[in-house]
Design an enzyme around this catalytic site. Structure first.
Site, PDB file in Angstrom:
ATOM      1  N   MET A 176       0.814  -1.215   0.000  1.00  0.00           N
ATOM      2  CA  MET A 176       0.000   0.000   0.000  1.00  0.00           C
ATOM      3  C   MET A 176       0.849   1.267   0.000  1.00  0.00           C
ATOM      4  SD  MET A 176      -1.518  -0.241   3.845  1.00  0.00           S
ATOM      5  CE  MET A 176      -2.497   1.213   3.613  1.00  0.00           C
ATOM      6  N   LEU A 199      -6.140   6.609  -0.854  1.00  0.00           N
ATOM      7  CA  LEU A 199      -6.689   5.451  -0.133  1.00  0.00           C
ATOM      8  C   LEU A 199      -8.226   5.489  -0.154  1.00  0.00           C
ATOM      9  CD1 LEU A 199      -5.192   4.009   3.090  1.00  0.00           C
ATOM     10  CD2 LEU A 199      -7.618   4.449   3.052  1.00  0.00           C
ATOM     11  N   CYS A 247     -18.641 -11.791  -3.884  1.00  0.00           N
ATOM     12  CA  CYS A 247     -18.042 -10.672  -4.644  1.00  0.00           C
ATOM     13  C   CYS A 247     -19.000 -10.133  -5.696  1.00  0.00           C
ATOM     14  CB  CYS A 247     -16.752 -11.139  -5.314  1.00  0.00           C
ATOM     15  SG  CYS A 247     -16.041  -9.907  -6.430  1.00  0.00           S
ATOM     16  N   CYS A 292      -8.840  -9.251  -0.380  1.00  0.00           N
ATOM     17  CA  CYS A 292      -9.221  -8.534  -1.600  1.00  0.00           C
ATOM     18  C   CYS A 292      -9.065  -7.031  -1.398  1.00  0.00           C
ATOM     19  CB  CYS A 292     -10.667  -8.885  -1.973  1.00  0.00           C
ATOM     20  SG  CYS A 292     -10.798 -10.629  -2.399  1.00  0.00           S
ATOM     21  N   SER A 328       6.333   7.523   7.158  1.00  0.00           N
ATOM     22  CA  SER A 328       6.321   6.061   7.148  1.00  0.00           C
ATOM     23  C   SER A 328       7.656   5.529   6.620  1.00  0.00           C
ATOM     24  CB  SER A 328       5.180   5.575   6.248  1.00  0.00           C
ATOM     25  OG  SER A 328       5.368   4.215   5.936  1.00  0.00           O
ATOM     26  N   CYS A 338     -14.362 -14.312  -4.166  1.00  0.00           N
ATOM     27  CA  CYS A 338     -15.150 -14.460  -2.939  1.00  0.00           C
ATOM     28  C   CYS A 338     -16.582 -14.804  -3.352  1.00  0.00           C
ATOM     29  CB  CYS A 338     -15.181 -13.156  -2.150  1.00  0.00           C
ATOM     30  SG  CYS A 338     -13.559 -12.621  -1.637  1.00  0.00           S
ATOM     31  N   TYR A 360       1.851  10.547  12.256  1.00  0.00           N
ATOM     32  CA  TYR A 360       3.132  10.397  11.540  1.00  0.00           C
ATOM     33  C   TYR A 360       4.208  11.299  12.156  1.00  0.00           C
ATOM     34  CZ  TYR A 360       1.310   7.198   8.044  1.00  0.00           C
ATOM     35  OH  TYR A 360       0.787   6.079   7.418  1.00  0.00           O
ATOM     36  N   GLU A 412       0.021   3.142  17.208  1.00  0.00           N
ATOM     37  CA  GLU A 412      -1.111   2.509  17.894  1.00  0.00           C
ATOM     38  C   GLU A 412      -0.632   1.521  18.977  1.00  0.00           C
ATOM     39  OE1 GLU A 412      -3.845   1.416  14.820  1.00  0.00           O
ATOM     40  OE2 GLU A 412      -5.306   0.729  16.287  1.00  0.00           O
ATOM     41  N   ARG A 430      -9.726  13.874   7.788  1.00  0.00           N
ATOM     42  CA  ARG A 430      -8.925  12.936   8.576  1.00  0.00           C
ATOM     43  C   ARG A 430      -7.452  13.333   8.650  1.00  0.00           C
ATOM     44  NH1 ARG A 430     -10.467   8.406  10.944  1.00  0.00           N
ATOM     45  NH2 ARG A 430      -8.836   6.831  11.241  1.00  0.00           N
TER      46      ARG A 430
END
Ligand SMILES: C=CC1=C(C)c2cc3[nH]c(cc4nc(cc5[nH]c(cc1n2)c(C)c5CCC(=O)O)C(CCC(=O)O)=C4C)c(C)c3C=C
Ligand code: FES
Ligand code: FE2
Length: 382
Positions: free
Chosen positions: A32, A48, A364, A152, A86, A361, A79, A303, A71
């Site tokens: 990601m 995202l 799906c 997925c 990251s 799935c 961060y 976290e 957000r």
């Protein structure tokens, strides 16, 4: 058999440069990604929330930028608190370079090997990586997911993106693709995780060490994703089971889930609630183990280390976290072993994808998943 060779201390001059003229076999490390600097947080979140394979939203093009903007301040702060960004790109490059060097020895027939990075939400994005591969004259590529367990929402999203770019003509048509889609029970991966757990357990006094609860923690999934038949929960559980077998069940353990976002129902029990529950039951020692991500990120550094560990200490629990795999030479050797096994299998059976990847799935309704699987089954050809 695993060797503890420190692959990183070896010279960087081998691999690609050692065979001028021969185009490299590309090992594309898919993940990601994360914002390298705090300033990149907004764009990361926007990409995202724009990903309909991860979060299908009504009016996604309009709602995604709005949610991302709202957000951003909170995630920027997280961060900032973990050191300003990251580390995923740095670790992915390091892991990939170490893996490619080892692969040249393990599977010389396809040398030189070169690791590329293709992130879903930050640079280098798939399309930029494709350009770099074209410039290198790549004819053979492996899409190697860096998520050990298949979901997925993660690996599936990266493969859907690869498919879309292929269909849009943004990948070189001459490239023969194959896919490593999951490796959550590979013995080298399990060994690397187990060694990091043992190091964390060693921080407790020897007399009470066996009482320490090993708390595996993985990113949760919305129940809507679990209930359409996503394989991730089962595959994370399989990793946990293999790690505990390797540890000879020396300690009691549980698998719990973290980082849920938004108001919908997510897979539980949540990590924070589990720590409180363990405190209520009188447990005094816990090792938290990140099991579904291979390098540090806000979920480990923020976290777990800053939120959960602090809360647990307030409840009278001593907590240590098993290190993320980051620079683990055992892990880098595992990556090389997974890739060389794949190259060996491919040279004998020419099957670009696993049997398991072919099954959607049962619940799906995302047509792209079907097209993606058909396209990859033909090696990414039209
Ligand atoms: C295997 C790991 C992960 C799964 C499965 C996963 C599913 C998933 N995630 C969201 C929503 C968000 N995830 C966010 C950040 C984030 N997610 C993962 C891993 C998995 N996600 C990581 C490692 C990270 C952090 C990256 C870092 O550098 O630290 C975020 C953004 C952060 C936030 O806003 O809290 C969101 C949103 C969904 C909806 C989902 C399954 C459908
Ligand atoms: S959501 Fe799993 S295959 Fe489409
Ligand atoms: Fe996530």
């Amino acid at each position: 058999m695993l060797h503890r060779t420190n692959v990183l201390s070896r010279s960087l001059t081998r691999s690609f440069a050692s065979s001028p003229g021969k185009s490299p076999t590309a090992i594309v490390m898919m993940n990601m990604g994360g914002p390298e600097t705090v300033a990149e947080t907004h764009d990361f979140l926007k990409n995202l929330f724009l990903d309909g394979d991860l979060i299908p939203l009504p009016f996604q093009r309009f709602l995604a930028p709005y949610i991302a903007r709202r957000r951003t301040p909170q995630i920027e702060q997280q961060y900032t608190d973990i050191g300003g960004g990251s580390p995923i790109l740095r670790y992915t490059r390091l892991q990939g370079e170490g893996m490619a060097r080892l692969l040249d020895e393990l599977h010389p027939a396809t040398a030189p090997h070169k690791a590329y990075v293709a992130f879903r939400y930050v640079r280098p994005l798939t399309v930029e990586t494709a350009r770099e591969m074209k410039a290198d004259g790549v004819k053979r590529a492996i899409a190697f997911t860096q998520y050990p367990q298949y979901s997925c929402s993660t690996t599936g999203s990266s493969l859907n993106e690869l498919f879309r770019r292929g269909k849009a003509g943004e990948l070189d048509l001459d490239i023969e693709w194959s896919v490593i889609d999951r490796w959550g029970t590979h013995p080298g991966f399990i060994e690397a995780v187990a060694q990091n757990i043992e190091k964390a357990l060693a921080k407790f006094p020897i007399e009470t060490r066996h009482e320490t609860v090993v708390l595996f923690s993985a990113h949760s999934l919305p129940m809507s994703v679990v209930n359409r038949g996503d394989p991730y929960i089962l595959e994370v559980a399989a990793s946990v089971s293999a790690v505990m077998d390797r540890l000879k069940h020396s300690n009691p353990y549980r698998l719990v889930w973290q980082s849920q976002v938004g108001p919908s129902a997510w897979m539980g029990m949540q990590t924070g609630a589990a720590l409180k529950g363990l405190a209520r039951l009188g447990k005094k020692q816990v090792v938290i183990v990140p099991i579904a991500f291979t390098s540090d990120h806000i979920e480990t550094l923020y976290e777990i280390d800053l939120e959960y560990a602090k809360e647990a200490r307030e409840h009278g629990i001593e907590v240590h976290r098993a290190e993320s795999l980051n620079e683990s030479p055992v892990f880098i050797r595992a990556l090389a072993d997974i890739a060389s096994q794949h190259l060996r299998d491919y040279s004998s059976n020419k099957r670009p994808v696993s049997v398991q990847l072919g099954l959607r799935c049962p619940g799906c309704t995302n047509a792209t998943c079907g097209h993606q699987k058909a396209w990859l089954a033909k090696g990414g050809r039209q």
